[in-house]
Design a protein around this motif. Structure first.
Motif, PDB file in Angstrom:
ATOM      1  N   SER A  94      23.527  21.388  31.141  1.00 29.80           N
ATOM      2  CA  SER A  94      24.188  20.297  30.419  1.00 29.80           C
ATOM      3  C   SER A  94      23.327  19.043  30.473  1.00 29.80           C
ATOM      4  O   SER A  94      23.712  18.027  31.049  1.00 29.80           O
ATOM      5  CB  SER A  94      25.580  20.038  31.012  1.00 29.80           C
ATOM      6  N   ILE A  95      22.158  19.132  29.875  1.00 28.46           N
ATOM      7  CA  ILE A  95      21.254  17.985  29.834  1.00 28.46           C
ATOM      8  C   ILE A  95      20.716  17.826  28.413  1.00 28.46           C
ATOM      9  O   ILE A  95      20.419  18.801  27.728  1.00 28.46           O
ATOM     10  CB  ILE A  95      20.080  18.111  30.826  1.00 28.46           C
ATOM     11  N   ALA A  96      20.627  16.592  27.971  1.00 29.49           N
ATOM     12  CA  ALA A  96      20.063  16.279  26.658  1.00 29.49           C
ATOM     13  C   ALA A  96      19.555  14.841  26.694  1.00 29.49           C
ATOM     14  O   ALA A  96      20.174  13.968  27.299  1.00 29.49           O
ATOM     15  CB  ALA A  96      21.112  16.436  25.563  1.00 29.49           C
ATOM     16  N   TRP A  97      18.439  14.619  26.010  1.00 30.46           N
ATOM     17  CA  TRP A  97      17.853  13.274  26.013  1.00 30.46           C
ATOM     18  C   TRP A  97      16.833  13.174  24.891  1.00 30.46           C
ATOM     19  O   TRP A  97      16.165  14.150  24.536  1.00 30.46           O
ATOM     20  CB  TRP A  97      17.161  12.994  27.341  1.00 30.46           C
ATOM     21  N   ALA A  98      16.745  11.985  24.311  1.00 32.33           N
ATOM     22  CA  ALA A  98      15.685  11.649  23.364  1.00 32.33           C
ATOM     23  C   ALA A  98      15.360  10.173  23.531  1.00 32.33           C
ATOM     24  O   ALA A  98      16.243   9.378  23.867  1.00 32.33           O
ATOM     25  CB  ALA A  98      16.118  11.935  21.929  1.00 32.33           C
ATOM     26  N   PRO A  99      14.121   9.754  23.305  1.00 32.06           N
ATOM     27  CA  PRO A  99      13.793   8.327  23.371  1.00 32.06           C
ATOM     28  C   PRO A  99      14.630   7.556  22.359  1.00 32.06           C
ATOM     29  O   PRO A  99      14.788   7.986  21.217  1.00 32.06           O
ATOM     30  CB  PRO A  99      12.304   8.297  22.994  1.00 32.06           C
ATOM     31  N   SER A 111       8.599   9.958  16.104  1.00 33.99           N
ATOM     32  CA  SER A 111       7.238  10.208  16.573  1.00 33.99           C
ATOM     33  C   SER A 111       7.114  11.648  17.047  1.00 33.99           C
ATOM     34  O   SER A 111       8.084  12.255  17.512  1.00 33.99           O
ATOM     35  CB  SER A 111       6.894   9.262  17.725  1.00 33.99           C
ATOM     36  N   SER A 112       5.934  12.192  16.936  1.00 34.80           N
ATOM     37  CA  SER A 112       5.722  13.563  17.409  1.00 34.80           C
ATOM     38  C   SER A 112       5.925  13.644  18.920  1.00 34.80           C
ATOM     39  O   SER A 112       6.455  14.635  19.438  1.00 34.80           O
ATOM     40  CB  SER A 112       4.324  14.057  17.027  1.00 34.80           C
ATOM     41  N   THR A 113       5.546  12.582  19.626  1.00 32.13           N
ATOM     42  CA  THR A 113       5.727  12.566  21.080  1.00 32.13           C
ATOM     43  C   THR A 113       7.205  12.533  21.440  1.00 32.13           C
ATOM     44  O   THR A 113       7.665  13.286  22.320  1.00 32.13           O
ATOM     45  CB  THR A 113       5.017  11.348  21.688  1.00 32.13           C
ATOM     46  N   GLY A 114       7.971  11.659  20.770  1.00 34.94           N
ATOM     47  CA  GLY A 114       9.395  11.578  21.048  1.00 34.94           C
ATOM     48  C   GLY A 114      10.119  12.859  20.700  1.00 34.94           C
ATOM     49  O   GLY A 114      11.003  13.318  21.443  1.00 34.94           O
ATOM     50  N   PHE A 115       9.756  13.456  19.559  1.00 31.58           N
ATOM     51  CA  PHE A 115      10.367  14.722  19.156  1.00 31.58           C
ATOM     52  C   PHE A 115      10.088  15.799  20.203  1.00 31.58           C
ATOM     53  O   PHE A 115      10.984  16.559  20.591  1.00 31.58           O
ATOM     54  CB  PHE A 115       9.819  15.138  17.794  1.00 31.58           C
ATOM     55  N   ALA A 116       8.846  15.861  20.658  1.00 34.76           N
ATOM     56  CA  ALA A 116       8.465  16.881  21.629  1.00 34.76           C
ATOM     57  C   ALA A 116       9.194  16.686  22.954  1.00 34.76           C
ATOM     58  O   ALA A 116       9.630  17.665  23.587  1.00 34.76           O
ATOM     59  CB  ALA A 116       6.953  16.854  21.845  1.00 34.76           C
ATOM     60  N   ARG A 117       9.334  15.431  23.391  1.00 31.27           N
ATOM     61  CA  ARG A 117      10.041  15.179  24.656  1.00 31.27           C
ATOM     62  C   ARG A 117      11.514  15.534  24.534  1.00 31.27           C
ATOM     63  O   ARG A 117      12.098  16.119  25.455  1.00 31.27           O
ATOM     64  CB  ARG A 117       9.880  13.713  25.062  1.00 31.27           C
ATOM     65  N   ALA A 118      12.131  15.190  23.401  1.00 29.55           N
ATOM     66  CA  ALA A 118      13.533  15.559  23.188  1.00 29.55           C
ATOM     67  C   ALA A 118      13.701  17.075  23.205  1.00 29.55           C
ATOM     68  O   ALA A 118      14.672  17.602  23.774  1.00 29.55           O
ATOM     69  CB  ALA A 118      14.030  14.980  21.869  1.00 29.55           C
ATOM     70  N   MET A 119      12.781  17.781  22.599  1.00 25.41           N
ATOM     71  CA  MET A 119      12.838  19.237  22.560  1.00 25.41           C
ATOM     72  C   MET A 119      12.641  19.836  23.956  1.00 25.41           C
ATOM     73  O   MET A 119      13.332  20.797  24.336  1.00 25.41           O
ATOM     74  CB  MET A 119      11.776  19.767  21.608  1.00 25.41           C
ATOM     75  N   GLU A 120      11.742  19.275  24.723  1.00 25.79           N
ATOM     76  CA  GLU A 120      11.488  19.788  26.069  1.00 25.79           C
ATOM     77  C   GLU A 120      12.709  19.612  26.962  1.00 25.79           C
ATOM     78  O   GLU A 120      13.140  20.548  27.648  1.00 25.79           O
ATOM     79  CB  GLU A 120      10.285  19.091  26.683  1.00 25.79           C
ATOM     80  N   VAL A 121      13.278  18.401  26.971  1.00 27.23           N
ATOM     81  CA  VAL A 121      14.397  18.109  27.862  1.00 27.23           C
ATOM     82  C   VAL A 121      15.659  18.832  27.413  1.00 27.23           C
ATOM     83  O   VAL A 121      16.366  19.446  28.229  1.00 27.23           O
ATOM     84  CB  VAL A 121      14.663  16.591  27.925  1.00 27.23           C
ATOM     85  N   SER A 122      15.947  18.787  26.124  1.00 32.34           N
ATOM     86  CA  SER A 122      17.245  19.229  25.618  1.00 32.34           C
ATOM     87  C   SER A 122      17.301  20.695  25.241  1.00 32.34           C
ATOM     88  O   SER A 122      18.388  21.265  25.140  1.00 32.34           O
ATOM     89  CB  SER A 122      17.626  18.392  24.390  1.00 32.34           C
ATOM     90  N   CYS A 123      16.150  21.304  25.009  1.00 29.58           N
ATOM     91  CA  CYS A 123      16.116  22.683  24.517  1.00 29.58           C
ATOM     92  C   CYS A 123      15.269  23.603  25.400  1.00 29.58           C
ATOM     93  O   CYS A 123      15.799  24.518  26.029  1.00 29.58           O
ATOM     94  CB  CYS A 123      15.598  22.703  23.076  1.00 29.58           C
TER      95      CYS A 123
END
Length: 257
Positions: A94-99, A111-123
């Motif tokens: 139960s974790i999700a996050w995006a800049p 941003s590609s960086t923000g998208f990638a971080r959101a995908m890593e944390v949340s998915c």
């Protein structure tokens, strides 16, 4: 907690992402403990510990910090959980996050960086968690993650998290296919909007909740307890014939235009 008739009696579970007493992960932890499970909990960092430690004490569970963006944190968490519990029967992710700068803007501007971080944390962290936990689930079990209607529909203000949650729901189906032969079931729970710390980062969240109330056939928002009851059902043997699904607990919002 020794009542063998409880739905999760004797089950051992890891619940990842407790933030405070309004978080979905906490609702799941409280319900799972009430239903007989032994638990290990995680929160993001030491700052969160002061809010979560009293909750962990309520359910008699060890608490560990885990930041999925830090190398080795997930590995250490699962190792500690397996050592404490002896085995793992269910996992709740139960974790999700995006800049915020990416979440609050248009998806086409992200941003590609923000998208990638959101995908890593949340998915992708759910896939990593599954890989780490599966060896400790020799008798099978259940893995549950949290999604939202914005994975299937374009919801105003949900922005970047919509595509990320869509990827998460697809991941659930592939994980179900891959882990099914090992007796491990995988689901996404898709709650209606509920005011959590993560939700507070979404722009105009009050409007989203008001819209859900108007749209829902039940005419109201769902409760933390209702989300937790569905999640714990999916962790129990009562759901042994189910896997690979996104299951809504949203007052019926998903069913109407």
């Amino acid at each position: 907690m020794s009542d063998s008739t409880l739905p999760l009696a004797g089950k051992k579970g890891l619940i990842v992402g407790v933030a405070n007493d309004r978080s979905i992960a906490w609702g799941c932890a409280r319900a799972a403990r009430d239903q007989g499970a032994d638990l290990v909990l995680s929160c993001l960092n030491e700052k969160a510990v002061r809010y979560v430690a009293p909750l962990a004490e309520q359910v008699d569970a060890p608490l560990h910090t885990c930041d999925v963006e830090k190398a080795g944190d997930l590995e250490a968490l699962v190792a500690r959980a397996a050592e404490h519990l002896g085995r793992i029967d269910f996992v709740v992710h139960s974790i999700a996050w995006a800049p915020l700068e990416d979440l609050h803007g248009q998806v086409i501007d992200s941003s590609s960086t923000g998208f990638a971080r959101a995908m890593e944390v949340s998915c992708h962290s759910f896939a990593t968690l599954a890989k780490l936990c599966a060896p400790h689930m020799s008798a099978g079990g259940s893995m549950v993650t949290m999604s939202y209607l914005g994975a299937d529909e374009a919801v105003p203000h949900y922005g970047l998290m919509g595509p990320v949650k869509a990827a998460l729901e697809s991941l659930v189906r592939y994980m179900a296919m891959e882990l099914g032969p090992r007796g491990i079931r995988v689901h996404a729970v898709s709650p209606g909007p509920i005011l959590t710390r993560a939700a507070s980062g979404i722009a105009a969240f009050d409007e989203l909740m008001e819209s859900a109330i108007r749209k829902a056939p039940l005419g109201r928002l769902v409760t933390l307890e209702e989300i937790a009851q569905l999640s714990t059902f999916l962790c129990s043997d009562a759901s042994s014939g189910m896997t690979g699904q996104t299951i809504y607990v949203d007052g019926g919002c998903h069913a109407v235009a």
